[in-house]
Write a protein that holds these residues in place. Structure first.
Motif, mmCIF file in Angstrom:
data_model
loop_
_atom_site.group_PDB
_atom_site.id
_atom_site.type_symbol
_atom_site.label_atom_id
_atom_site.label_comp_id
_atom_site.label_asym_id
_atom_site.label_seq_id
_atom_site.Cartn_x
_atom_site.Cartn_y
_atom_site.Cartn_z
ATOM 1 N N SER A 191 0.825 -1.207 0.000
ATOM 2 C CA SER A 191 0.000 0.000 0.000
ATOM 3 C C SER A 191 0.860 1.259 0.000
ATOM 4 C CB SER A 191 -0.926 0.000 1.223
ATOM 5 O OG SER A 191 -1.817 -1.088 1.193
ATOM 6 N N ILE A 192 1.897 1.255 0.834
ATOM 7 C CA ILE A 192 2.768 2.429 0.914
ATOM 8 C C ILE A 192 3.494 2.651 -0.405
ATOM 9 C CG2 ILE A 192 4.825 3.378 2.038
ATOM 10 C CD1 ILE A 192 3.919 2.003 4.613
ATOM 11 N N ASN A 193 4.046 1.580 -0.972
ATOM 12 C CA ASN A 193 4.772 1.714 -2.233
ATOM 13 C C ASN A 193 3.853 2.169 -3.366
ATOM 14 O OD1 ASN A 193 7.169 0.909 -1.055
ATOM 15 N ND2 ASN A 193 6.868 -1.251 -1.548
ATOM 16 N N THR A 194 2.641 1.598 -3.413
ATOM 17 C CA THR A 194 1.688 2.004 -4.447
ATOM 18 C C THR A 194 1.323 3.468 -4.311
ATOM 19 O OG1 THR A 194 0.756 -0.237 -4.497
ATOM 20 C CG2 THR A 194 -0.569 1.522 -5.450
ATOM 21 N N SER A 195 1.139 3.913 -3.076
ATOM 22 C CA SER A 195 0.785 5.316 -2.845
ATOM 23 C C SER A 195 1.915 6.246 -3.264
ATOM 24 C CB SER A 195 0.451 5.538 -1.365
ATOM 25 O OG SER A 195 -0.640 4.719 -0.977
ATOM 26 N N LEU A 196 3.147 5.881 -2.911
ATOM 27 C CA LEU A 196 4.290 6.720 -3.281
ATOM 28 C C LEU A 196 4.436 6.809 -4.797
ATOM 29 C CD1 LEU A 196 6.988 5.682 -0.658
ATOM 30 C CD2 LEU A 196 5.722 7.827 -0.772
ATOM 31 N N ILE A 197 4.287 5.669 -5.462
ATOM 32 C CA ILE A 197 4.389 5.664 -6.923
ATOM 33 C C ILE A 197 3.281 6.514 -7.540
ATOM 34 C CG2 ILE A 197 4.238 4.212 -8.982
ATOM 35 C CD1 ILE A 197 6.870 4.012 -7.458
ATOM 36 N N GLY A 198 2.103 6.511 -6.906
ATOM 37 C CA GLY A 198 0.999 7.330 -7.414
ATOM 38 C C GLY A 198 1.173 8.807 -7.116
ATOM 39 N N ILE A 199 1.765 9.116 -5.956
ATOM 40 C CA ILE A 199 1.911 10.512 -5.542
ATOM 41 C C ILE A 199 2.978 11.236 -6.365
ATOM 42 C CG2 ILE A 199 2.769 11.960 -3.646
ATOM 43 C CD1 ILE A 199 1.229 10.163 -1.740
ATOM 44 N N LEU A 200 4.065 10.555 -6.717
ATOM 45 C CA LEU A 200 5.170 11.211 -7.418
ATOM 46 C C LEU A 200 4.737 11.842 -8.746
ATOM 47 C CD1 LEU A 200 8.152 8.790 -6.670
ATOM 48 C CD2 LEU A 200 7.719 11.063 -5.713
ATOM 49 N N PRO A 201 4.043 11.107 -9.636
ATOM 50 C CA PRO A 201 3.612 11.777 -10.878
ATOM 51 C C PRO A 201 2.572 12.865 -10.639
ATOM 52 C CG PRO A 201 2.702 9.554 -10.745
ATOM 53 C CD PRO A 201 3.713 9.671 -9.658
ATOM 54 N N VAL A 202 1.755 12.706 -9.590
ATOM 55 C CA VAL A 202 0.779 13.754 -9.286
ATOM 56 C C VAL A 202 1.500 15.027 -8.843
ATOM 57 C CG1 VAL A 202 -1.077 14.428 -7.711
ATOM 58 C CG2 VAL A 202 -1.087 12.169 -8.741
ATOM 59 N N LEU A 203 2.554 14.871 -8.032
ATOM 60 C CA LEU A 203 3.351 16.029 -7.643
ATOM 61 C C LEU A 203 4.002 16.673 -8.867
ATOM 62 C CD1 LEU A 203 5.103 14.840 -4.349
ATOM 63 C CD2 LEU A 203 3.372 16.616 -4.587
ATOM 64 N N GLY A 204 4.502 15.822 -9.778
ATOM 65 C CA GLY A 204 5.071 16.351 -11.003
ATOM 66 C C GLY A 204 4.048 17.125 -11.818
ATOM 67 N N LEU A 205 2.821 16.576 -11.893
ATOM 68 C CA LEU A 205 1.749 17.260 -12.607
ATOM 69 C C LEU A 205 1.414 18.595 -11.947
ATOM 70 C CD1 LEU A 205 -0.419 17.091 -14.856
ATOM 71 C CD2 LEU A 205 -1.904 15.963 -13.184
ATOM 72 N N LEU A 206 1.444 18.602 -10.615
ATOM 73 C CA LEU A 206 1.142 19.828 -9.878
ATOM 74 C C LEU A 206 2.210 20.888 -10.128
ATOM 75 C CD1 LEU A 206 -0.903 21.007 -7.887
ATOM 76 C CD2 LEU A 206 0.522 20.157 -6.023
#
Length: 409
Positions: free
Chosen positions: A276-291
């Motif tokens: 869960s933690i790894n999936t969340s981190l992988i999901g958050i990184l591109p969202v931060l990039g998009l932001l």
């Protein structure tokens, strides 16, 4: 011949002694390997209190502060012109001097030669449009595609407040269809109680995400409403991963008395938490990039709105899948039905076994005092000593022990 303590059955040890016999590892090692770093289910009342406090803050903020709705919901006008040699602060000054009030927002959209200034304001009438167009042309002399200064390079458009309402209405219908499909799937594939827990987690995600927007004052746009639907999919995915492991660990649990349903569910959490933690981190990184791209490079409001709601939703969804959905499932199971009866049976058996072990240990100490020494085999004292918790419960998240070894005589 005497019984050797290292060859005794696992249930002959107290929890403290069983943990001492096993290799000791750091918290992060046990967290990564899923071997008992967190006792989430055992402390679920604490997590319920934290979850309830978070929801309460979100609801109070929505009632007291409300939401900051964008122009698509409130209605208004958009003014756009080339951004060459223009700053947002100077644009705000010109707008204020021409119309006597501040615009809703002023931002730069795009990069390089394609960049434009976007002004969002309340609905403007014909006279206001003429005044603002003249003031902007006088201040910046925007050029058309041929490179000539032209007042027509300043474009005006009106936005109806009903458009945002239509988007929201369609999004709510989509949400209802999504929840219905989710409920049916989880009920058929898993069970009803898991469907209830998953829906409760989704409700938590929606309310807290909306509360964050209200509390911080993020602008709510149609992109925000659409983004809310995307985070539900992630949260549901994370919860179903844990539920799948819970189902695997609790298969046939009613036919054994070594562990309770809650302990097996906690083991499932420990085994899936790093995923869960790894999936969340992988999901958050591109969202931060998009932001970052949306805010500092392109200035595209729609991308920023999508990135914000996804970032908040990913964090909230990860929390709910670990600390709310599965604990709630266990609480539902232990309230009534066969799981509740099985839990009482296991705890009663442990209580009786614990008293028997304490009596056996007392007799062993008395015999040792008569002989004047305690036997120690392989570095483990044969005398178990008094126990502060003689329940026989496994360590939180510990893997099931293997088959019993035969005692030596």
């Amino acid at each position: 011949m005497t019984n050797r303590i290292d060859d005794a059955a696992p249930e002959d040890f107290s929890p403290e002694q069983e943990q001492q016999r096993l290799p000791q590892h750091s918290f992060f090692y046990r967290l990564y390997t899923g071997t008992g770093a967190l006792d989430v289910i055992g402390h679920r009342k604490r997590w319920y209190a934290i979850t309830g406090a978070i929801v309460a803050i979100a609801i109070v903020s929505m009632i007291v502060r409300g939401f900051t709705f964008g122009i698509d919901f409130e209605g208004g006008s958009r003014v756009q012109f080339p951004a060459e040699g223009v700053s947002t602060s100077k644009t705000e000054e010109v707008y204020r001097s021409a119309l006597g009030h501040d615009p809703v927002s002023v931002q730069t959209v795009g990069v390089g030669g394609n960049a434009t200034i976007l002004i969002r304001s309340d609905a403007l009438n014909t006279d206001q449009v003429s005044k603002l167009q003249g003031a902007l042309f006088e201040a910046f002399h925007p050029k058309d595609k041929d490179g000539k200064a032209d007042p027509a390079a300043i474009s005006f458009s009106d936005v109806s407040e009903t458009w945002g309402g239509e988007i929201t209405k369609k999004a709510l219908w989509a949400l209802a269809a999504f929840l219905l499909a989710v409920t049916l799937y989880i009920t058929i594939r898993y069970e009803r109680d898991m469907a209830l827990a998953a829906l409760a987690a989704l409700g938590f995600d929606l309310s807290v995400t909306a509360g964050v927007y209200s509390l911080i004052g993020f602008e709510v746009t149609p992109a925000t409403v659409i983004g809310m639907l995307t985070i539900l999919g992630f949260s549901l995915y994370d919860s179903v991963i844990v539920f799948d492991k819970v189902e695997e660990n609790t298969k046939g649990i009613l036919h054994v008395t070594r562990r309770t349903y809650a302990e097996q569910a906690n083991l499932a959490l420990n085994q899936t938490i790093m995923r869960s933690i790894n999936t969340s981190l992988i999901g958050i990184l591109p969202v931060l990039g998009l932001l970052v791209i949306a805010v500092w490079m392109l200035g595209v409001g729609t991308l920023k709105d999508l990135a914000l709601v996804q970032l908040v939703g990913l964090i909230v969804g990860t929390y709910s899948s670990i600390f709310f959905a599965t604990p709630l499932l266990v609480s539902i199971k232990e309230r009534f039905g066969p799981v509740a009866a099985h839990t009482k049976k296991v705890l009663a058996k442990r209580s009786g076994a614990g008293r028997a072990r304490v009596g056996s240990a007392a007799a062993s100490r008395a015999g040792a005092a008569t002989r004047g020494s305690d036997l120690v085999t392989n570095g483990v004292a044969r005398d178990h000593g008094p126990r502060s918790q003689a329940t026989g419960a496994p360590r939180p998240g510990a893997r099931p022990s293997g088959k019993r070894q035969k005692r030596r005589h």
